[in-house]
Motif scaffolding. Structure first.
Motif, PDB file in Angstrom:
ATOM      1  N   ARG A 198      -2.803  13.109  -6.569  1.00 55.96           N
ATOM      2  CA  ARG A 198      -1.631  12.450  -7.155  1.00 55.96           C
ATOM      3  C   ARG A 198      -1.057  13.264  -8.297  1.00 55.96           C
ATOM      4  O   ARG A 198       0.149  13.539  -8.337  1.00 55.96           O
ATOM      5  CB  ARG A 198      -2.010  11.059  -7.660  1.00 55.96           C
ATOM      6  CG  ARG A 198      -0.870  10.373  -8.428  1.00 55.96           C
ATOM      7  CD  ARG A 198      -1.336   9.106  -9.117  1.00 55.96           C
ATOM      8  NE  ARG A 198      -1.804   8.127  -8.158  1.00 55.96           N
ATOM      9  CZ  ARG A 198      -2.336   6.957  -8.498  1.00 55.96           C
ATOM     10  NH1 ARG A 198      -2.501   6.652  -9.774  1.00 55.96           N
ATOM     11  NH2 ARG A 198      -2.726   6.105  -7.577  1.00 55.96           N
ATOM     12  N   VAL A 253      -8.576  11.625  -4.957  1.00 61.46           N
ATOM     13  CA  VAL A 253      -7.310  10.895  -4.842  1.00 61.46           C
ATOM     14  C   VAL A 253      -6.464  11.088  -6.093  1.00 61.46           C
ATOM     15  O   VAL A 253      -5.253  11.329  -6.025  1.00 61.46           O
ATOM     16  CB  VAL A 253      -7.579   9.386  -4.597  1.00 61.46           C
ATOM     17  CG1 VAL A 253      -6.286   8.581  -4.687  1.00 61.46           C
ATOM     18  CG2 VAL A 253      -8.230   9.184  -3.235  1.00 61.46           C
ATOM     19  N   ARG A 257       0.833  -1.205   0.000  1.00 61.93           N
ATOM     20  CA  ARG A 257       0.000   0.000   0.000  1.00 61.93           C
ATOM     21  C   ARG A 257       0.865   1.253   0.000  1.00 61.93           C
ATOM     22  O   ARG A 257       0.556   2.238  -0.687  1.00 61.93           O
ATOM     23  CB  ARG A 257      -0.944  -0.014   1.210  1.00 61.93           C
ATOM     24  CG  ARG A 257      -2.082  -1.010   1.092  1.00 61.93           C
ATOM     25  CD  ARG A 257      -3.104  -0.825   2.202  1.00 61.93           C
ATOM     26  NE  ARG A 257      -2.582  -1.192   3.503  1.00 61.93           N
ATOM     27  CZ  ARG A 257      -2.650  -2.412   4.036  1.00 61.93           C
ATOM     28  NH1 ARG A 257      -3.212  -3.395   3.355  1.00 61.93           N
ATOM     29  NH2 ARG A 257      -2.178  -2.652   5.247  1.00 61.93           N
ATOM     30  N   LYS A 305       0.985   4.008  -3.190  1.00 65.57           N
ATOM     31  CA  LYS A 305       0.676   5.417  -2.943  1.00 65.57           C
ATOM     32  C   LYS A 305       1.838   6.318  -3.338  1.00 65.57           C
ATOM     33  O   LYS A 305       1.634   7.439  -3.815  1.00 65.57           O
ATOM     34  CB  LYS A 305       0.339   5.607  -1.463  1.00 65.57           C
ATOM     35  CG  LYS A 305       0.000   7.036  -1.088  1.00 65.57           C
ATOM     36  CD  LYS A 305      -0.337   7.141   0.390  1.00 65.57           C
ATOM     37  CE  LYS A 305      -0.664   8.579   0.777  1.00 65.57           C
ATOM     38  NZ  LYS A 305      -1.004   8.705   2.207  1.00 65.57           N
ATOM     39  N   GLU A 318      -9.875   2.617  -4.526  1.00 64.66           N
ATOM     40  CA  GLU A 318      -9.403   3.880  -3.954  1.00 64.66           C
ATOM     41  C   GLU A 318      -9.105   4.890  -5.048  1.00 64.66           C
ATOM     42  O   GLU A 318      -9.429   6.068  -4.930  1.00 64.66           O
ATOM     43  CB  GLU A 318      -8.159   3.639  -3.107  1.00 64.66           C
ATOM     44  CG  GLU A 318      -7.615   4.908  -2.468  1.00 64.66           C
ATOM     45  CD  GLU A 318      -6.334   4.689  -1.695  1.00 64.66           C
ATOM     46  OE1 GLU A 318      -5.777   5.675  -1.188  1.00 64.66           O
ATOM     47  OE2 GLU A 318      -5.882   3.528  -1.610  1.00 64.66           O
ATOM     48  N   GLU A 319      -8.481   4.441  -6.138  1.00 61.69           N
ATOM     49  CA  GLU A 319      -8.111   5.362  -7.217  1.00 61.69           C
ATOM     50  C   GLU A 319      -9.323   5.898  -7.952  1.00 61.69           C
ATOM     51  O   GLU A 319      -9.239   6.950  -8.599  1.00 61.69           O
ATOM     52  CB  GLU A 319      -7.185   4.649  -8.204  1.00 61.69           C
ATOM     53  CG  GLU A 319      -5.807   4.366  -7.657  1.00 61.69           C
ATOM     54  CD  GLU A 319      -4.981   3.517  -8.610  1.00 61.69           C
ATOM     55  OE1 GLU A 319      -3.748   3.619  -8.583  1.00 61.69           O
ATOM     56  OE2 GLU A 319      -5.578   2.734  -9.384  1.00 61.69           O
TER      57      GLU A 319
END
Length: 621
Positions: free
Chosen positions: A562, A558, A347, A351, A552-553
């Motif tokens: 990024r 998010v 994880r 990230k 999550e993406e």
């Protein structure tokens, strides 16, 4: 007699006062929120009678109370009993010793921390669920005895029912805190009332709740010491303080070295952390511990200082040695430990990997001196090279070179800012004035600069300093609002240019392995705020394939965070970065695409799937 029965309770008056204030604050907030419904309720009474009006008022009050409650999302990996039987046997034994209620969930998190959380239930008085959150890094950094001492501390909170009042305190602060420093110019009538109420009572409430919270921590420490060992708990707390300090200093340098050497982020990050800590010399450990102990106490701190906790436990603070051949995870989780550690490392890697890749490419280009020189032949990236050298090495020599560069360029804001950041990263207070001098030279550095100062002050400053610079940051951020509001319309009519060639090339290489991106455009433009201060804005528009994203993406925020970090890596802090993400299932503005077609070199990745095919076209941003 159980351990919990021997512990001294909190003074009733303190709990009662806090509980009373919390209930009054809750009722006041709901009452203020109900003001908008008041005319409708009055009309109900006039035309339909008092019974209907009363029923409507009660219904709206309950609905409003439900709506304004803050939500807490516990993110982590549930740990079932069959995955760690040794740990759960130890947990059950500690729970019985402490006379603690049953634990509904044990959740593994990725932070070097542990926490006891009790959901509210009905008015935080009945029902609710108890969750023990346990950081995988703790299992890697601590011994089994130290880890169980930390777990016993968290169970102590459950044993003494700290979560019930803690839940009310959290609700009050979560709702009212945002009004304490709100902008009066933006507030409506109800919000102005809330701001007045918040400024009148919240500071006192925060101080009282922080004092109560610290008393809870001492109580939980005492229970843990009786159930396990005060020496183990003190050693665990010391290890965590040292690790936190090292992660802001020596470990940051270690990661800089790894980033310069490899395009791929470490796939075993927490292994690297533990090995780095174990390999750190005594002098560096002592310096890290001294840094942690220098943190000034604050009335609003929810946890006591390390020295105070150790003294209450009857323990002295000493440099611990990470000499255990195996960590707590191996002993308490058995065969499942490798799986949980690998998942946490994965994880972290997922990230970090995208930005790590771009930063590596930038460092490599700087070290190879592949970036262009200025029109006069001078090295326009001299500052970038000095900052990169300091990020990798963080030595006295690298700082001296930065200081000499700043002395030679006293009017260059970015140079002064770079030196200020380097000083703050070393926890040197003179970095504050250095950053402020850079802001005076270039007010476009205000948001980034005050953010850097606050990062330092949260670890080393006073409450007054934190509040002062929080207001400065909010004011600086407010001045950018007009830019945010008009930027996307600005794109449709004002001149645009591509990114510099070196930046476009690095960005293209950085997203090479991102299969989710199907179309990427980057442009820049100049735009002025209300004070006629002209900002260069670097804009990244990314089209992503929804089917290629993780759960999550698939969150747009998010992805924006990024991709914004890409621009932040490439460009100086006096320029702005803005990102827009389009999923392949939604329409892109044809006018925006036409504008991009007029800017040669702005297309970083060409779409492979036709845009807007089979979708209803709506020409909007």
């Amino acid at each position: 007699m159980t351990v919990a029965a021997q512990a001294q309770p909190h003074p009733f008056s303190q709990r009662a006062t806090l509980a009373t204030l919390a209930v009054l604050a809750e009722l006041t907030f709901v009452g203020a929120s109900m003001l908008g419904w008041l005319p409708l309720i009055i009309l109900q009474g006039v035309f339909l009678g008092p019974v209907v009006a009363t029923a409507t008022g009660v219904a709206f009050t309950l609905m409003t109370w439900w709506i304004v409650q803050p939500t807490v999302s516990i993110t982590g990996t549930p740990l079932p009993r069959d995955k760690a039987p040794t740990f759960f046997r130890a947990l059950d034994d500690l729970r019985q010793q402490l006379d603690a209620p049953s634990i509904d969930h044990v959740v593994l998190i990725d932070e070097p921390n542990a926490a006891a959380y009790q959901s509210g239930g009905f008015l935080a008085l009945a029902g609710g669920r108890r969750t023990l959150m346990l950081g995988v890094p703790l299992l890697k950094l601590l011994s089994d005895r130290e880890l169980l001492a930390v777990v016993a501390h968290e169970l102590g909170h459950f044993s003494r029912r700290h979560g019930r009042l803690g839940h009310w305190i959290y609700n009050v602060r979560a709702k009212w805190d945002i009004y304490l420093d709100s902008n009066p110019a933006r507030d409506g009538g109800i919000d102005r009332l809330r701001r007045w109420i918040a400024s009148a009572f919240l500071p006192r409430f925060i101080r009282m709740s922080a004092s109560w919270s610290r008393a809870c921590e001492f109580e939980a420490d005492a229970l843990a010491a009786q159930a396990t060992s005060g020496a183990d708990l003190a050693r665990a707390l010391t290890k965590l303080e040292i690790t936190d300090s090292l992660m802001r200093s020596d470990l940051r340098t270690r990661l800089g070295e790894l980033q310069a050497a490899s395009i791929d982020a470490p796939r075993t990050f927490w292994n690297v952390v533990r090995e780095s800590v174990r390999d750190t010399g005594t002098a560096q450990l002592e310096a890290a511990l001294a840094d942690a102990r220098r943190r000034p106490p604050r009335r609003n701190d929810s946890h006591p200082a390390l020295d105070d906790r150790a003294q209450a436990l009857g323990q002295s603070i000493a440099i611990p040695h990470w000499t255990e051949p195996v960590c707590a995870g191996e002993l308490l989780f058995g065969a499942n430990w490798a799986t949980e550690l690998a998942a946490a490392n994965t994880r972290w890697h997922e990230k970090t990997a995208p930005t790590w890749r771009l930063q590596h490419l930038k460092l490599a280009a700087l070290q190879a001196q592949q970036w262009p020189t200025g029109a006069s032949g001078g090295d326009v990236h001299a500052l970038e090279r000095l900052l990169a050298d300091d990020a990798i090495n963080a030595t006295d020599e690298s700082l001296t070179r930065l200081e000499r560069h700043a002395q030679a360029h006293p009017s260059d804001a970015l140079t002064q800012y770079g030196l200020g950041r380097a000083l703050l990263q070393r926890a040197r207070t003179e970095g504050i004035e250095q950053v402020r001098s850079a802001i005076r030279l270039d007010k476009r550095l205000a948001v980034a600069g005050y953010g850097e100062i606050l990062g330092h002050l949260h670890a080393h400053g006073t409450e007054a300093e934190i509040r002062e610079f929080t207001k400065r940051l909010d004011l600086a951020a407010e001045k950018l609002d007009k830019i945010r509001e008009k930027l996307w319309r600005h794109l449709l009519k004002e001149p645009l240019s591509p990114l510099p060639l070196w930046a476009a090339q690095l960005l293209s290489k950085a997203i090479d392995e991102d299969d989710a991106i199907d179309g990427c455009w980057a442009v820049r433009t100049d735009i002025a705020n209300e004070a006629e201060l002209v900002f260069t804005v670097n804009i990244l528009v990314v089209r992503v394939r929804h089917a290629k994203l993780t759960v999550e993406e698939a969150n747009e925020d998010v992805l924006i965070e990024r991709y914004a970090s890409y621009l932040g890596t490439l460009f100086p802090h006096n320029e702005l970065a803005r990102v827009r993400v389009f999923f392949d299932t939604e329409v892109m503005s044809p006018r925006l695409l036409e504008r991009f077609a007029q800017v040669p070199g702005c297309e970083i990745r060409t779409p492979t799937v036709p845009i807007n095919v089979g979708l209803i076209k709506i020409d909007s941003l």
